[in-house]
Design a protein around this motif. Sequence first.
Motif, PDB file in Angstrom:
ATOM      1  N   LEU A 100       1.570   4.185  -2.971  1.00  0.00           N
ATOM      2  CA  LEU A 100       1.418   5.620  -2.735  1.00  0.00           C
ATOM      3  C   LEU A 100       2.680   6.374  -3.132  1.00  0.00           C
ATOM      4  O   LEU A 100       2.620   7.430  -3.773  1.00  0.00           O
ATOM      5  N   VAL A 150       0.846  -1.202   0.000  1.00  0.00           N
ATOM      6  CA  VAL A 150       0.000   0.000   0.000  1.00  0.00           C
ATOM      7  C   VAL A 150       0.879   1.248   0.000  1.00  0.00           C
ATOM      8  O   VAL A 150       0.694   2.163  -0.813  1.00  0.00           O
ATOM      9  N   THR A 210      -2.116   9.565   1.696  1.00  0.00           N
ATOM     10  CA  THR A 210      -2.739   8.441   2.382  1.00  0.00           C
ATOM     11  C   THR A 210      -3.836   7.866   1.498  1.00  0.00           C
ATOM     12  O   THR A 210      -4.101   8.380   0.407  1.00  0.00           O
ATOM     13  N   LEU A 211      -4.455   6.824   1.968  1.00  0.00           N
ATOM     14  CA  LEU A 211      -5.491   6.152   1.197  1.00  0.00           C
ATOM     15  C   LEU A 211      -6.619   5.778   2.144  1.00  0.00           C
ATOM     16  O   LEU A 211      -6.402   5.064   3.130  1.00  0.00           O
ATOM     17  N   GLU A 212      -7.780   6.286   1.856  1.00  0.00           N
ATOM     18  CA  GLU A 212      -8.917   6.084   2.757  1.00  0.00           C
ATOM     19  C   GLU A 212      -9.210   4.581   2.916  1.00  0.00           C
ATOM     20  O   GLU A 212      -9.267   3.835   1.943  1.00  0.00           O
ATOM     21  N   TYR A 271      -7.201   2.530   4.420  1.00  0.00           N
ATOM     22  CA  TYR A 271      -5.947   1.790   4.588  1.00  0.00           C
ATOM     23  C   TYR A 271      -5.023   2.456   5.609  1.00  0.00           C
ATOM     24  O   TYR A 271      -3.839   2.176   5.652  1.00  0.00           O
ATOM     25  N   ASP A 299       3.063   6.492  -6.911  1.00  0.00           N
ATOM     26  CA  ASP A 299       2.180   7.517  -7.488  1.00  0.00           C
ATOM     27  C   ASP A 299       2.759   8.914  -7.282  1.00  0.00           C
ATOM     28  O   ASP A 299       2.650   9.782  -8.168  1.00  0.00           O
TER      29      ASP A 299
END
Length: 770
Positions: free
Chosen positions: A95, A91, A492-494, A496, A98
């Motif tokens: 990120l 994860v 961040t990643l909602e 996770y 990206d």
Amino acid sequence: MLKRKVGSILSTPANHVFHFRGCQRLARCRTLVTQAFPTIPASVDDVSLVSLFDHPKSGSRTSPLSTTGLFQHSSLTHPHALVTLADATLVRAQLLTDRILRARESRSELLKVVKNLDRLSDMLCGVIDLAELVRNAHPDRIWVDAANHAYETLCEFMNVLNTHVGLYEVLKAVMTDPSIVKTLSPEAYKTALIFWLDFEKSAIDLPPEQRNKFVSLSSDILVLGREFLKEANAARPPAAVKPSELAGLKDKGMGVRLQLQAQFTQRDLLVYPGSLQAQMIMRSAPSEEARRRVYIAANSSTPEQVEVLEKLLKTRVELARLVGRKSYAEMTLDDKMAKSPGNVLYFLDALMDHTRPFAQNAIYTLSTRKQQHHGTSTLPTIQAWDRDFYCPPEPPAPPIPLPPLTLGTVFMGLSRLFKHLYGISLRPADAVSGEVWHTDVHKLEVVDEEKGVIGWIYADLFARRGKASGAAHYTVRCSRRTDDDDEAADGTLEGYEQRIQESQNFEAVKRHRLPNQDGVYQLPLVVLLCEFTRPSIARGPTVLEWHEVTTLFHEMGHAMHSMIGRTEYQNVSGTRCATDFVELPSILMEHFLNSLTVLSLFDMDGTSAIREIGNHHADPCHSIDTYSQILLAAVDQIYHSPAVRDSNFDSTAELANLHNTRGLIPYVPGTSFQTQFGHLSGYGATYYSYLFDRAIASRVWQNVFSRDPLNRETGEKYKREVLRYGGGKDPWKMVSTLLGAPELESGDAEAMREVGRWRIEDEVGQPGRH
């Protein structure tokens, strides 16, 4: 042996195993010189090291007051945690990927691209390297399975990054902008070049169809490599030896048993290659026919085994042609010290020319022995099956008689040596419950006299079922500067958030601020795996054979390279350097065992009778073995040359031609040793590296260290000019500065020839140990 990965996100981590210990017959001693060495008072840490390794009742120094997970990662208390960590790492890696892909949106982000690529590499490799250690050392099958899963999951993602056009385009934007390039430190620029070259080797600039072909061929090479290794290690058919051919065996015990067995069964004895019986026959059977049969059996191949190797070689050259290279060697060598196949041949030719007279003299010596044995009027030809009979290998031995060396005594000597050279010592440390994977494992702090603890060595030194065989150095954690990571900008990643936090917590454990040094660093952590005999209350401490002492010094050479090569970028940290440079520090460590001053460090309290002995005489077989090693390096170059593209390419014929044109012992028809040359799998086109680093190490020992091996000024120079850079500086410049030889700095063809002219020395000053 070194277990390490290619220091880049652009290559799936691979184990590079450098472990050459051919048969040795070290010099015997004639003259006793009654010079003693001064007693070195034992320090508290000296006594602690001896106690830790030599007294079983001391246990593993595990503190029962608290618990943690592997290497003090609080989450790694159970096998599934490795799988969870791999998922969390994916994860965060996505990120960060990206973020790098968006870097062209702002100049400030472009300035951080090299740093972020190195962070991405470390994020993945930090878990991959840990999983690699667990799957080779952990006694619990569930842990091993979890480690395999984590390893494969993250390697699969890394393979995606290998051919990621977007990442390549961003790096290209950085490397083609002079205003950005001039902001990069030399170490950062070196790191960027590693990424750049690895992208180009991965066919990144080819059309999609050809990139897909590259991936397909790379997969085929991995599969063929595994199949080749399986066949290389497969048992060979037995040789049929007649009872009459066993007469006169020098080994009376086993010889009599074999003769009785043959007489009882009333048929030929089947002798399997590699067995004790086969070794005994090769060393002590007067019958040349018996030895010939065993030799041919040991070096035989099936057509299928030859086919697997040749298919691997042809697939490699096809891969190289796809990316515009003439050969696999050309593709492999451009980022090595050698730079090109032609330069490797310059080195090998010079080394062969230099070594041939010594080897020819040795062959003459063996021929006279054979003449005496057979009573012939002329000198007979030495055949391949004569080597061990007329010059039987003997166990390695120290250059002087020594008292029994226990494991603790040797670690004490190593710590004392490092203290003299670098101001660094080893100190036993308590491991928290759950921190290590077996009670055999001992934890050592590596302590700098100015900076304090600069890293850790976990020593897993005793043989046990399920553990990887041999000796190896595993880099579980590399040096890297971390206070400028700018993690918050990764995003961040909602949904996770918990996984992201888990990965961040894993990395937080690695970070430390050292006294007298700017910045926060990830401190190196390595694991040494050996298979020594375990100490016991009944037998007492582990007493090492001399070859085991040499092995430990070799592996600790890698370990100190990891500890001192504390760079800001993990891709150039410690042992993450050119394949043909990485063995220099470890081979050099073996040479210190040639010094009587260094051997005196094994004496804790001055009670051992260590005395200087001189007037050694050389064993003639060393140079024969070295010459054979050069021939293997030469055939490795042939097997990875454009010649493989010829439809009539025949690996056996090439081997035979090399032996018959440049060898000293005739090729034996019907043999095909190349199918057992396992290093062709992992080290195609780089097998010369062992000889190359041994030549350089010999020169460094003779010219820099041999006169005063404990000199602190010399040790600091070596640390300052070589070890601290890891792979962050051109190795030729490091070697040139260390040796005071500016003619080497360019690393051109003449530099390779010059190294080839240097004599390869043994620990006792003889040519040809490998």
